[in-house]
Design an enzyme around this catalytic site. Structure first.
Site, short mmCIF file in Angstrom:
data_model
loop_
_atom_site.label_atom_id
_atom_site.label_comp_id
_atom_site.label_asym_id
_atom_site.label_seq_id
_atom_site.Cartn_x
_atom_site.Cartn_y
_atom_site.Cartn_z
N HIS A 1 -38.70 31.57 94.43
CA HIS A 1 -37.69 32.11 93.67
C HIS A 1 -36.31 31.73 94.16
CE1 HIS A 1 -40.80 34.33 91.48
NE2 HIS A 1 -40.88 35.32 92.54
N LYS B 1 -24.36 7.59 59.70
CA LYS B 1 -23.69 8.49 58.78
C LYS B 1 -24.55 7.91 57.30
CE LYS B 1 -19.65 9.12 56.11
NZ LYS B 1 -18.17 9.10 56.12
#
Length: 529
Positions: free
Chosen positions: A281, A140
């Site tokens: 695929h 922070k």
């Protein structure tokens, strides 16, 4: 907030002490005061470094088996104080709080403790409290404070200090803060997921997922899409844990297809004989079992040689030279196997673009896991499809009983159908696929496409009859009408395996009897979308 923030005082408290001594020496060499706790302090002192215990700073000893040691204003005030805020500076002076400019913390090894099968109480004791609190405080206040949670950031930190006269840039601290918050988020995610599992809660009110970056990919499914690959920490053998021995980087599509191939190959236990799956695929274009791996590959290849070009090959046993020679005859994107002998590796060395992945084991198809898929505005989560059946689970519903050979082929076809996109139709003969129909909106179309591809391959191989003659057929879901079933019969199928459950099951069974087919029901569906 300032751009270049000097580092004069550092707090080092780590469970993973990799690189700790080298970092401590580098910081001390720049005149940085070192604060530390427990084992980290001892390791630094044993290396001859001067370290001040956090207990001396707080005025309180570590207590409650180390549960309480850094949760104190002397620590959090030093991390959270804004250096350019007069009120904060005054509070620090009044209470004797020294600024902490660098926090180096890695957390208690909760994830590895759980993965190691530890008991409940041991897992609870490995939930870090003080570490995440300090990390969040330092992150922070990144305008002034550096927070390092990964050992791989030690070197960049020292490079920053070298380039900035002992300080770091704001951009660097922002990046560290982002990494820190990601780490605590992932840590909390691991804890909450574990606790949900302990309570057998499959749908907790809130759920988070986390991963660590493994690779920034060149692009996604298409070149205009950016993509990356993250690991979830699972030890399950597969594309995420495999060692790549050769070939260029895996692409997004490579990873997706390789995962599909290996999961399918894992359906066949190595002890039950060699098996090969060829994927294109994300759908199988050939799967087979045989006496040797070379023969299994050849039979899988003969299902659809056209689609196999540029495909992904997964094997359930150690790749040998003879099989590698066959695979090397055409262009293949990826080969993944539990191992590879020296002959196979030597043969593949001539194929510089072929990726060879070694997993050192096969995945357990029955293992419990969950899958996740994103939709607009949310996620879909479900149990992984680990359903399986045996011959004892099947219900024969036709007048004709299947032969032993038909039963064996139906069970094989059912395993393959589980990995084919719905609507899925799989023809199998003598332990090898001879036709695969995938991803059609109509089940009868899948039947027709699979049969036509089989006919095309028979012509290419110079055979007098389609490969589907004398085959069995598997459907991932019930036949809603008899048309798909009859299409399969016309293609030469003699036995059928499917879940059943349609309102028209009796009509489908009647059609099967009229066609002389044997039919078994699984009572289990394998949709794959």
């Amino acid at each position: 907030m300032t751009d270049i923030a000097p580092i004069r005082r550092a707090l080092l408290s780590v469970s993973d002490k990799t690189g700790l001594i080298e970092l401590g020496r580098a910081l001390a060499g720049r005149g940085v005061e070192l604060l530390s706790t427990g084992g980290s302090a001892k390791a630094l002192r044993d290396a001859g470094l001067t370290v001040r215990d956090v207990a001396d700073v707080t005025g309180f000893p570590e207590m409650m088996d180390g549960r309480v040691k850094t949760l104190h204003p002397a620590v959090h005030g030093g991390l959270l104080a804004l250096r350019d805020n007069d009120a904060h500076v005054k509070a620090m002076d009044e209470h004797g709080i020294g600024a902490i400019d660098l926090l180096v913390v890695n957390l208690y090894p909760f994830e590895s403790t759980v993965a190691g099968g530890a008991d409940y109480d041991t897992c609870i004791e490995n939930i870090d409290i003080g570490g995440p609190a300090m990390i969040r405080a330092a992150a922070k206040n990144h305008g002034f404070v550096n927070v390092v949670v990964d050992t791989e950031d030690y070197a960049p930190l020292l490079e920053q200090m070298e380039a900035n006269d002992g300080g770091t840039t704001l951009a660097f601290r922002q990046k560290l803060a982002m990494t820190a918050y990601s780490r605590t988020a992932a840590y909390d995610s691991a804890v909450s997921t574990w606790m949900a599992a302990q309570q057998s809660d499959s749908a907790p009110r809130r759920r988070t997922v986390a991963g660590s970056l493994a690779q920034v990919l060149r692009y996604g499914e298409n070149p205009h899409q950016s993509a990356s690959f993250y690991l979830d920490g699972s030890a399950r053998p597969g594309v995420a844990t495999a060692q790549q021995l050769q070939g260029k980087e895996l692409s997004y599509n490579n990873i997706n297809d390789t995962d599909a191939a290996f999961e399918l190959a894992s359906e066949f236990a190595p002890d039950d004989g060699p098996a090969c799956a060829i994927i294109k695929h994300a759908n199988p274009c050939g799967v087979a079992r045989a006496a040797t791996l070379k023969e299994a590959y050849a039979r899988a290849f003969d299902c659809d040689r056209t689609s196999a070009f540029g495909g992904i090959i997964a094997l359930n046993q150690r790749l040998d030279g003879a099989t590698a020679e066959e695979i090397a005859q055409i262009f293949t994107e990826v080969v993944i196997a539990p191992g590879a002998d020296e002959d196979a590796r030597r043969i593949f060395e001539a194929k510089k673009n072929l990726r060879l992945l070694i997993t050192e084991g096969m995945a357990d198809p029955r293992e419990a896991a969950q899958t996740i898929r994103q939709v607009s505005g949310g996620y879909l989560m479900q149990d992984k499809d680990n359903g399986h059946i045996t011959a004892d689970d099947l219900k024969v519903v036709t007048k004709r009983q299947p032969t032993d050979a038909e039963m064996a082929d139906m069970l094989f076809a059912w395993k393959v159908a589980k990995h084919v996109k719905s609507n899925a139709i799989v023809y199998v003969k003598d332990g090898a696929t001879v036709g695969v129909g995938a991803g059609q909106m109509s089940r009868v179309d899948s039947c027709r496409i699979a049969a036509r591809k089989s006919q095309d391959m028979a012509e290419a191989l110079g055979l007098s009859a389609p490969l589907t003659q004398g085959s069995v057929v598997a459907s991932d879901a019930f036949f809603p009408f008899a048309d798909g079933l009859l299409t399969a019969a016309e293609a030469g199928a003699t036995a059928v395996i499917h879940p059943g459950g349609s309102m028209r099951d009796d009509k489908v069974i009647e059609a099967a009897d009229e066609a002389g087919l044997a039919m078994v029901l699984t009572g289990m569906r394998h949709f794959r979308h």
